[in-house]
Design a protein around this motif. Structure first.
Motif, short mmCIF file in Angstrom:
data_model
loop_
_atom_site.label_atom_id
_atom_site.label_comp_id
_atom_site.label_asym_id
_atom_site.label_seq_id
_atom_site.Cartn_x
_atom_site.Cartn_y
_atom_site.Cartn_z
N ALA A 29 0.82 -1.21 0.00
CA ALA A 29 0.00 0.00 0.00
C ALA A 29 0.86 1.26 0.00
CB ALA A 29 -0.94 0.00 1.20
N ILE A 30 2.07 1.18 0.53
CA ILE A 30 2.97 2.33 0.51
C ILE A 30 3.30 2.69 -0.93
CG2 ILE A 30 5.29 3.15 1.10
CD1 ILE A 30 5.18 1.42 3.57
N LYS A 31 3.60 1.68 -1.74
CA LYS A 31 3.93 1.92 -3.14
C LYS A 31 2.77 2.56 -3.89
CE LYS A 31 7.03 -2.02 -3.15
NZ LYS A 31 7.23 -3.39 -3.59
N GLN A 32 1.56 2.17 -3.55
CA GLN A 32 0.37 2.71 -4.21
C GLN A 32 -0.05 4.05 -3.64
OE1 GLN A 32 -2.43 -0.42 -3.61
NE2 GLN A 32 -1.40 -1.83 -5.01
N GLY A 33 0.50 4.42 -2.49
CA GLY A 33 0.19 5.70 -1.88
C GLY A 33 -1.06 5.71 -1.03
N ASN A 34 -1.57 4.55 -0.64
CA ASN A 34 -2.78 4.55 0.20
C ASN A 34 -2.58 3.78 1.51
OD1 ASN A 34 -2.68 2.01 -0.88
ND2 ASN A 34 -4.68 2.09 -1.86
N ALA A 35 -1.36 3.80 2.04
CA ALA A 35 -1.10 3.20 3.35
C ALA A 35 -1.67 4.12 4.43
CB ALA A 35 0.39 3.02 3.56
N ARG A 36 -2.06 3.53 5.52
CA ARG A 36 -2.57 4.32 6.63
C ARG A 36 -2.18 3.69 7.96
NH1 ARG A 36 -8.50 3.69 8.41
NH2 ARG A 36 -8.02 5.83 8.89
N PHE A 37 -2.14 4.52 8.98
CA PHE A 37 -1.84 4.04 10.32
C PHE A 37 -3.11 3.41 10.88
CE2 PHE A 37 1.12 7.65 9.77
CZ PHE A 37 2.30 6.94 9.87
N ASN A 38 -3.01 2.15 11.29
CA ASN A 38 -4.21 1.47 11.77
C ASN A 38 -4.18 1.32 13.29
OD1 ASN A 38 -2.50 -0.76 12.27
ND2 ASN A 38 -2.80 -1.51 10.18
N LYS A 39 -5.28 0.77 13.81
CA LYS A 39 -5.41 0.64 15.27
C LYS A 39 -4.38 -0.31 15.85
CE LYS A 39 -10.28 1.74 15.51
NZ LYS A 39 -11.63 1.28 15.87
N ALA A 40 -4.01 -1.33 15.09
CA ALA A 40 -3.00 -2.28 15.59
C ALA A 40 -1.68 -1.56 15.86
CB ALA A 40 -2.80 -3.41 14.59
N MET A 41 -1.32 -0.64 15.01
CA MET A 41 -0.07 0.10 15.18
C MET A 41 -0.14 0.98 16.43
SD MET A 41 0.67 1.02 11.20
CE MET A 41 2.33 1.63 11.42
N LEU A 42 -1.26 1.65 16.62
CA LEU A 42 -1.42 2.51 17.79
C LEU A 42 -1.42 1.68 19.08
CD1 LEU A 42 -2.00 5.26 19.10
CD2 LEU A 42 -4.42 4.82 18.72
N HIS A 43 -2.17 0.61 19.09
CA HIS A 43 -2.25 -0.21 20.29
C HIS A 43 -0.94 -0.93 20.56
CE1 HIS A 43 -6.88 -0.31 20.61
NE2 HIS A 43 -6.48 0.78 19.98
N GLY A 44 -0.22 -1.30 19.50
CA GLY A 44 1.09 -1.91 19.68
C GLY A 44 2.08 -0.94 20.32
N ALA A 45 2.07 0.31 19.84
CA ALA A 45 2.97 1.31 20.40
C ALA A 45 2.62 1.61 21.86
CB ALA A 45 2.92 2.59 19.57
N LEU A 46 1.34 1.70 22.16
CA LEU A 46 0.92 1.93 23.55
C LEU A 46 1.29 0.75 24.44
CD1 LEU A 46 -2.56 3.60 22.99
CD2 LEU A 46 -0.52 4.67 23.97
N THR A 47 1.13 -0.46 23.93
CA THR A 47 1.51 -1.65 24.68
C THR A 47 3.00 -1.65 24.97
OG1 THR A 47 -0.30 -2.92 23.72
CG2 THR A 47 1.52 -4.17 24.66
N MET A 48 3.80 -1.28 23.97
CA MET A 48 5.24 -1.20 24.16
C MET A 48 5.59 -0.19 25.25
SD MET A 48 6.68 -1.36 20.26
CE MET A 48 8.32 -0.88 20.77
N LEU A 49 4.92 0.96 25.24
CA LEU A 49 5.21 2.00 26.22
C LEU A 49 4.88 1.53 27.64
CD1 LEU A 49 6.03 4.94 26.82
CD2 LEU A 49 3.63 5.56 26.49
#
Length: 117
Positions: A29-49
């Motif tokens: 999706a990055i190559k196509q230009g339609n990648a987005r930050f999803n909930k898994a990424m947010l929750h993963g970062a919060l879990t790491m913190l």
């Protein structure tokens, strides 16, 4: 105490997997230009913190040595990642540079944890 520390290490790895997995699943999706930050990424970062802070506290309570400079660098990198993901989470698409930066910083954080002794 060791069981509790290992439990939080496992949760920390799950957070890393969620953040990095959310990034890696959108590589095309990055190559196509339609990648987005999803909930898994947010929750993963919060879990790491949260688990990272708990791990530092548990290790200090158990009289294990903690490399405070390493932890500070990892925390700074994670705060940058978390800030980007949190601010851009509701946008339909993410800029390629920001999205790549989150993936690169996440991988850098993993290598800091593993290689810095």
């Amino acid at each position: 105490m060791d069981v509790l520390i290992h439990f939080f290490v496992g949760l920390h790895i799950i957070g890393i997997a969620a953040l990095l997995g959310g990034f890696l699943t959108q590589m095309s999706a990055i190559k196509q230009g339609n990648a987005r930050f999803n909930k898994a990424m947010l929750h993963g970062a919060l879990t790491m913190l949260v688990t990272g802070i708990a791990l530092v506290g548990l290790n200090q309570a158990d009289d294990n040595t903690v490399n405070n400079i390493k932890i500070g660098v990892k925390l700074a990198v994670l705060i940058v990642v978390l800030g980007i993901v949190y601010v851009k989470r509701d946008e339909e698409t993410a800029e390629k540079g920001l999205f790549a930066a989150v993936g690169g910083l996440t991988m850098a954080n993993i290598f800091i944890a593993v290689l810095w002794t």
